[in-house]
Design an enzyme around this catalytic site. Structure first.
Site, mmCIF file in Angstrom:
data_model
loop_
_atom_site.group_PDB
_atom_site.id
_atom_site.type_symbol
_atom_site.label_atom_id
_atom_site.label_comp_id
_atom_site.label_asym_id
_atom_site.label_seq_id
_atom_site.Cartn_x
_atom_site.Cartn_y
_atom_site.Cartn_z
ATOM 1 N N ASN A 1 1.047 -0.891 -0.734
ATOM 2 C CA ASN A 1 0.206 0.325 -0.216
ATOM 3 C C ASN A 1 1.482 0.747 0.356
ATOM 4 O O ASN A 1 1.751 1.546 1.182
ATOM 5 C CB ASN A 1 -1.060 0.424 0.844
ATOM 6 N N TRP A 2 1.027 1.810 -1.173
ATOM 7 C CA TRP A 2 2.321 2.751 -1.437
ATOM 8 C C TRP A 2 1.255 4.021 -0.129
ATOM 9 O O TRP A 2 2.100 5.607 -0.870
ATOM 10 C CB TRP A 2 2.832 3.259 -2.900
ATOM 11 N N LYS A 3 0.359 4.311 0.028
ATOM 12 C CA LYS A 3 -0.259 5.215 0.705
ATOM 13 C C LYS A 3 -0.218 6.708 -0.822
ATOM 14 O O LYS A 3 0.277 6.640 -2.164
ATOM 15 C CB LYS A 3 0.309 5.555 1.995
ATOM 16 N N HIS B 1 -9.215 1.325 4.283
ATOM 17 C CA HIS B 1 -8.238 1.421 5.666
ATOM 18 C C HIS B 1 -8.484 2.236 6.803
ATOM 19 O O HIS B 1 -9.176 2.980 6.632
ATOM 20 C CB HIS B 1 -6.859 1.467 4.442
ATOM 21 N N SER C 1 4.242 -1.759 9.961
ATOM 22 C CA SER C 1 5.522 -1.731 10.323
ATOM 23 C C SER C 1 5.426 -3.698 9.999
ATOM 24 O O SER C 1 6.858 -3.911 10.881
ATOM 25 C CB SER C 1 6.069 -1.757 11.847
ATOM 26 N N GLY D 1 2.502 2.625 10.928
ATOM 27 C CA GLY D 1 4.095 3.138 10.120
ATOM 28 C C GLY D 1 5.121 3.854 11.337
ATOM 29 O O GLY D 1 5.102 4.580 11.987
ATOM 30 N N GLY E 1 5.015 1.560 4.421
ATOM 31 C CA GLY E 1 6.818 2.268 4.534
ATOM 32 C C GLY E 1 7.740 1.194 3.187
ATOM 33 O O GLY E 1 8.080 1.873 2.938
ATOM 34 N N GLU F 1 -5.181 -5.068 10.645
ATOM 35 C CA GLU F 1 -3.909 -3.339 10.756
ATOM 36 C C GLU F 1 -4.045 -3.027 12.311
ATOM 37 O O GLU F 1 -5.609 -2.240 12.137
ATOM 38 C CB GLU F 1 -4.111 -3.203 9.503
ATOM 39 N N GLU G 1 -7.000 4.374 8.173
ATOM 40 C CA GLU G 1 -6.630 5.521 7.518
ATOM 41 C C GLU G 1 -7.995 6.692 6.989
ATOM 42 O O GLU G 1 -8.436 7.881 6.755
ATOM 43 C CB GLU G 1 -4.756 6.460 6.390
HETATM 44 P P1 13P Z 1 3.283 0.301 8.193
HETATM 45 O O1 13P Z 1 3.567 -0.653 7.292
HETATM 46 O O2 13P Z 1 4.158 1.489 7.125
HETATM 47 O O3 13P Z 1 3.030 0.031 8.401
HETATM 48 O O4 13P Z 1 2.093 0.494 6.614
HETATM 49 C C1 13P Z 1 1.362 -0.510 7.535
HETATM 50 C C2 13P Z 1 -0.166 -0.307 6.333
HETATM 51 O O5 13P Z 1 -1.050 0.730 6.816
HETATM 52 C C3 13P Z 1 -1.147 -0.498 5.373
HETATM 53 O O6 13P Z 1 -2.024 -0.656 4.591
#
Ligand code: 13P
Length: 252
Positions: free
Chosen positions: A9-11, A95, A213, A173, A235, A167, A97
């Site tokens: 997931n590149w966000k 997600h 993470s 993150g 990330g 998650e 977020e």
């Molecule tokens: P990280 O791997 O950066 O913690 O993010 C996880 C995530 O939200 C994947 O959707």
């Protein structure tokens, strides 16, 4: 056997040129891997170009979100049909977020999930508790609500194209990964909920990814747990080598 599903997931990261460079580096690194299903989820503006770059590769592409209508007066939104048109076969829905910053509720996410599936996309549907919820003993209640409301109304056949991503918000993150046992416990709990609601066949076949993470050095110990069937990586998916290492370390 549930084939591990490893998605990046590149966000809200990477311009089109950077996105293409990343997948061009990634392709040879994972070319020989067939023990895992690999997906990358770029930003909308990069989808078409990345899709072209991925032609013939063993890497699928997904959107990070989509709306619950095919087209119309919904300024700023994108439909499942548009994701498919750009070359996606997958999308992420729900997600944390999106839940946290864009107020997406269980009800809306359920509608989005059903519409995306009906439109022909495969979906990674995200759930997970915050640190507060975990520490105040509400984790089971939160996961129960997110899973049962989020997946409400799905048919058994829908689960051939739906995965669940656990998650925990406190692990996203933060560099603070859930321990393999914490992940296993939550995944087993979620699989139990699916079993109660949709039966043993669905519970046995649905893939539950862990996200939060995930790095190349912790992927293997998470993936070895019986109810962990893949990863949703933020990330560490932004660098070809680290994402490729996660993919390879996930193939048991
Ligand atoms: P990280 O791997 O950066 O913690 O993010 C996880 C995530 O939200 C994947 O959707």
């Amino acid at each position: 056997m549930r084939k591990p599903l490893i998605a990046g997931n590149w966000k809200m990261n990477l311009l089109i040129g950077e996105a293409v460079k990343l997948v061009n580096e990634l392709k040879p690194l994972v070319a020989g891997v067939n023990g895992a299903e690999i997906v990358v989820c770029p930003v909308f503006t990069a989808l078409h170009t990345v899709g072209q770059a991925l032609k013939g590769a063993n890497i699928a592409m997904g959107g990070q979100n989509c709306y619950l209508k095919e087209s119309g007066a919904f300024t700023g939104e994108i439909s499942p049909q548009m994701l498919l048109d750009a070359g996606c076969t997958w999308t992420i829905i729900g997600h944390s977020e999106r839940r946290q910053y864009f107020n997406e509720t269980d009800q809306v996410l359920n509608q989005k999930l059903k519409f995306a599936l009906a439109s022909g996309l495969k979906v990674m549907f995200c759930v997970g508790e915050t640190l507060d919820e975990r520490e105040s003993g509400k984790m089971d209640e939160v996961l129960t609500r997110q899973v049962l409301h989020g997946l409400a109304g799905l048919a058994e056949s829908d689960f051939a194209r739906a995965a669940i991503a656990y998650e925990p918000v406190w692990a996203i993150g933060t560099g603070k990964t859930a321990t393999p046992q914490q992940a296993q416990d939550a995944h087993a709990f979620i699989r139990g909920l699916v079993k109660k609601q949709f039966g043993e066949t669905v519970a046995g076949s649905v893939r539950i990814q862990y996200g939060g993470s995930v790095k190349s050095d912790n992927a293997a110990e998470l993936m070895v747990k019986p109810d962990v069937d893949g990863a949703l990586v933020g990330g560490a998916s932004l660098k070809a080598q680290s994402f490729a290492d996660i993919v390879k370390n996930s193939v048991l």
